[in-house]
Scaffold this active site. Structure first.
Site, mmCIF file in Angstrom:
data_model
loop_
_atom_site.group_PDB
_atom_site.id
_atom_site.type_symbol
_atom_site.label_atom_id
_atom_site.label_comp_id
_atom_site.label_asym_id
_atom_site.label_seq_id
_atom_site.Cartn_x
_atom_site.Cartn_y
_atom_site.Cartn_z
ATOM 1 N N SER A 1 11.055 -38.306 -6.047
ATOM 2 C CA SER A 1 12.054 -37.405 -5.461
ATOM 3 C C SER A 1 11.532 -36.544 -4.322
ATOM 4 C CB SER A 1 12.656 -36.507 -6.546
ATOM 5 O OG SER A 1 11.729 -35.539 -6.978
ATOM 6 N N LYS B 1 11.529 -29.026 -6.000
ATOM 7 C CA LYS B 1 12.507 -29.411 -4.981
ATOM 8 C C LYS B 1 12.341 -28.525 -3.756
ATOM 9 C CE LYS B 1 14.470 -32.320 -7.823
ATOM 10 N NZ LYS B 1 14.280 -33.753 -7.657
#
Length: 199
Positions: free
Chosen positions: A42, A86
């Site tokens: 990710s 993130k």
């Protein structure tokens, strides 16, 4: 008798030294700075698929000093036992335009981040589960801001609740200055050269 008293005194001093060290480590890890492991697709290319060890400081999130573009450590809104890494793309009140399904279409949506929330996405939007799926994240779930990558892992990783890395450390570089080694980080990592435990 005097011999036993000196042994007891020495044992007591050593026990207190270990206890003080562990207390200091707990306070540092909880309130100041923590080490974490990012792995999976990710956050490619920022972090490797096989895992990178990095440092995250906890003061920025406590004093509202995080900004769009920062890489943040977040308590997962879907699984509170899990921490995710993130990139922060929007603060409360910001308009964020995102690709709904970048693999299959070019359709985009725009949202306004609600009060007390942030918008997070992985750098690799094709393989990231983030705010595009679970929506804006409460600000209180931010755990820290990444500021330095310590280790690009080429090691064996055991994933039984605790990550254990064996091997030698390499590529000790600051987050933004890849050509300069950071002495303070080198000293920090040297203490954990052969075995690094992350909870």
């Amino acid at each position: 008798m005097w011999h036993y008293r000196s042994i007891v005194r020495e044992a007591w001093h050593r026990t207190m030294a270990v206890a003080n060290f562990l207390c200091g480590l707990h306070v540092t890890n909880t309130y100041l700075c923590t080490a974490a492991l990012a792995y999976g697709p990710s956050m490619l290319p920022t972090f490797n698929l096989t895992g990178d060890l990095f440092l995250a400081e906890r003061l920025s999130t406590r004093f509202d000093k995080v900004r769009p573009g920062d890489v943040v450590l977040v308590r997962s809104p879907e699984n509170p036992r899990k921490l995710i890494v993130k990139r922060l793309l929007g603060m409360e009140g910001d308009s964020v335009t995102y690709a709904v399904d970048p693999k299959n279409s070019s359709r985009c949506n725009t949202v306004v981040v609600p009060k007390g929330h942030v918008w997070i996405e992985g750098d690799n939007i094709y393989a990231s589960r983030d705010s595009r799926q679970f929506g804006p994240v409460p600000y209180g779930l931010l755990e820290g801001k990444a500021f330095c990558k310590i280790l690009e892992a080429e090691a064996h990783v055991m994933t039984s609740g605790t990550f254990v890395l064996y091997g030698h450390l390499k590529n000790l570089v600051p987050w933004d200055k890849r050509n300069e080694e950071s002495r303070s980080i080198r000293l920090f990592v040297a203490a954990f050269r052969d075995l690094i435990l992350l909870s």
